[in-house]
Each structure stands twice: as C-alpha cells, then as structure tokens.
Enzyme design. Structure first.
Site, short mmCIF file in Angstrom:
data_model
loop_
_atom_site.label_atom_id
_atom_site.label_comp_id
_atom_site.label_asym_id
_atom_site.label_seq_id
_atom_site.Cartn_x
_atom_site.Cartn_y
_atom_site.Cartn_z
N PRO A 1 10.45 6.02 15.88
CA PRO A 1 10.40 6.10 17.39
C PRO A 1 9.92 4.93 18.15
CG PRO A 1 9.70 8.16 16.36
CD PRO A 1 9.81 7.12 15.16
N CYS A 2 10.48 4.51 19.25
CA CYS A 2 10.46 2.98 19.76
C CYS A 2 9.26 3.26 20.69
CB CYS A 2 11.71 2.41 19.94
SG CYS A 2 12.42 3.28 21.39
N GLN A 3 8.82 4.37 21.32
CA GLN A 3 7.85 3.89 22.32
C GLN A 3 6.66 2.95 22.44
OE1 GLN A 3 9.27 6.77 21.08
NE2 GLN A 3 10.16 8.33 22.56
N PHE B 1 6.54 0.36 21.03
CA PHE B 1 7.15 -1.06 20.92
C PHE B 1 7.83 -1.43 22.27
CE2 PHE B 1 7.58 0.77 16.60
CZ PHE B 1 6.28 0.46 16.33
#
Length: 348
Positions: free
Chosen positions: A77-79, A81
């Site tokens: 999950p990219c949140q 970054f």
C-alpha cells in the site's frame, strides 16, 4: 515457465497483467477481504485473506512446488509514501512496515525473480533504500526507475516506480511501446452506451454514474473538456475557489479531454468534484466501468456481485489497483529476461 505469488494483490490488476504476459500466478495475498470476489472471479488463482506480516516462507514455497523460476511480486500500500502525505508524520501508519516484511519473505524464500510497484516518492524513504540494499546483498541484479504509464499504452497519465530484480542476471523493463502515440480516453471508452448522471446501463451493473446535485449539473454543463471551474459563470464558482488559496486547484470539477489520455485514477474517480473526472462529452462523471477501463481492466472484469456494488467500495479497488497494462509490461519484461538466459541457468 515463471510461477508467481502476488502479495498485496488487491482486486488483481497486477495478477491479470502478468497472466496476459504468460506468467502463472498461483495465489494472491491481501488483508482486504472485499477484494476476494474480484480477484478469484477474474483470475485463475487463489485469494488468501492474510496480513503479510504473518505469512511464512513455508506456505509460499508450497505454492511454488518445483517451479523453474519463482517470482515474488509485491505492491505494498502506497499511502505512507504518497505525495499527498508529504510533510505529515506517517511513521505510525500500520502500512509502513509492510515493505520490510516483503523483504523478509524474499530473504527467506529466495525467489529467482522479484518485482514491486509503488508511487514515485517511495524512493525518498529509508525503508525503500533498505529494501534495495537487501536485494543487492543477496545477489540480486536490480533495475528500478520511474515509469510514465502512458508510454506503455495506458490511457492515463499515471507515473509509478517499478522495480525488477533477478538472481539470474541483468534485468530491465522493456522499452516504451507507445512513445509519441498515447492511447486516448475516446479510444477506450467512446464505444460504451450513453448514460445519464445517476443512471446505470441495464446490461452492465458497473457502467453506472454517480448522481449530480442541481448545482453540479449546471457546473458540468458549463465545463469544457480540458478546462476548469475558471470557465464557469462567477455565480457557479465555489466560495473556496474564489480565494487566493483556492486558485491553485484548477483540476477539480474538470472534464477529461477525449483526444488525450485521462488523469490518474484515484479511489474517488467516480466523483465530478474529486478531480478531472467529468466525462468528456456527457453531463456526468465517468462511470465505474469507464474508470476500470482507464485502469486497463478488461471490459468484462467484475469487482463485486451486482447487488452489492457501491461506488465507494469499487472506486477504492479501481483506484488502488496496479493498472493491468503495467502488470502486463512487467510480465513481458520478466518473460523476456528468462527467455534470454543460457540453458545452464535453468533450475533443476
């Protein structure tokens, strides 16, 4: 030839793309149980609802069996970054350690091939630097770079960071396939039946558009493809946008241009006021089906049982997905890599 496991698989965008490239995907892991229906209905692979922090090397090895080339794919999950979080303290986000657990599984399983995809800003964080260093310490050749997805045929201006790693030799992503000739919004969604705001195509439960308030209907009727709320009559402009600070957000309440790629699909891509998600010619926001197609999902891809579909749930799956086309490009790159290897490098 390549057998894969997809960690953080979501609704299956990466899996679907890798399968198109000829990779066999045995299982997808994700903590979001809501993704199970989409993943299993569209992909010939098992969905395992499990937190990667509790996944063991033994269970992954069991999926691989006696595979010739084992691929471990992971798009955490990219949140934490994301550029949306720049300046915020994300160190306590529960998603933060997931890249370290991905690295742990690589170290314990020792797959021949690894791939990961994330937002470009992931490279600014120590966890990413540690991830790459660990790969190199274990003998992996690493290729990593920012990728403009439109250069590979995605009808969407999306930029992502892609990493490929191999224990078998030098590896790289294939060259752009669509440089200078992008796929446009009109090309991919222009053939869909017309629908009005708040309506649903009776033949496709996903081709449904969110309702518009009377005010927003007036706004979209005054919106030009590629324009902004600055094109509206003054009485339609929101008070927040009349302030100096609001003038820096020209892309909200915008229409797409049919002759260009679309904007980056987000989890709120079905809302006219959430970005440039207005249909280029119809008085509505794009439908869930159109958003999925702009993420390069096949037109028959299902996300939820028809009676359970909600904009929020499906929008989240679409916006969080790895675009299928990007998954295919990653898969093609990996397949070409192993095809180029000398025979003596084939695992017994």
């Amino acid at each position: 030839m390549i057998d894969a496991i997809d960690l953080f698989c979501g609704a299956g965008g990466l899996t679907a793309g890798m399968r198109k490239a000829g990779i066999t995907v045995h299982a997808g892991y994700d903590i979001e149980r809501q993704c199970e229906y989409a993943y299993q209905e569209n992909n010939d692979a098992a969905f395992v609802a499990k937190d990667v922090q509790s996944v063991t090397a033994e269970e992954l090895t069991a999926w691989y069996g006696d595979s010739r080339y084992r691929l471990l794919a992971g798009c955490a999950p990219c949140q934490p970054f994301s550029s949306y979080n720049q300046g915020k303290d994300t160190s306590t986000d529960r998603k933060w350690p997931l890249l370290y657990h991905f690295a742990r599984l690589i170290r314990e399983v020792q797959p021949e091939l690894v791939t990961m995809e994330n937002v470009p800003d992931v490279t600014k964080h120590q966890v990413y630097q540690d991830f790459v260093e660990n790969l190199r310490e274990q003998g992996y050749e690493v290729w990593a770079d920012r990728v403009s997805c439109v250069d590979y045929g995605l009808p969407q201006n999306r930029r992502r960071h892609v990493l490929l790693a191999s224990k078998l030799g030098s590896i790289e992503l294939i060259s752009p396939t669509h440089s200078g000739r992008p796929v446009t919004v009109e090309e991919v969604i222009g053939n869909l039946p017309r629908i009005a705001a708040g309506d649903c195509d009776p033949n496709d439960p996903l081709h449904r558009a969110a309702t518009l308030t009377p005010l927003n209907m007036k706004r979209i009727l005054h919106s030009k493809p590629g324009g902004s709320w600055k094109d509206w009559p003054k009485e339609l402009v929101a008070s927040c946008h009349r302030k100096a600070s609001g003038k820096t957000y020209p892309s909200v309440y915008g229409r797409m241009r049919g002759d260009q790629p679309g904007p980056t699909m987000t989890t709120l891509c079905y809302g006219f006021g959430n970005g440039r998600f207005g249909h280029p010619t119809q008085a509505r926001a794009i439908s869930l089906r159109e958003a999925a197609i702009l993420q390069s999902f096949p037109q028959d891809y299902v996300f939820m049982e028809p009676e359970k579909i909600t904009f929020k749930a499906v929008g989240r799956m679409i916006g969080n997905a790895v675009p299928v086309r990007l998954g295919e490009i990653i898969g093609i790159s990996l397949m070409r890599h192993v095809d180029s290897l000398p025979q003596e490098q084939i695992r017994a």
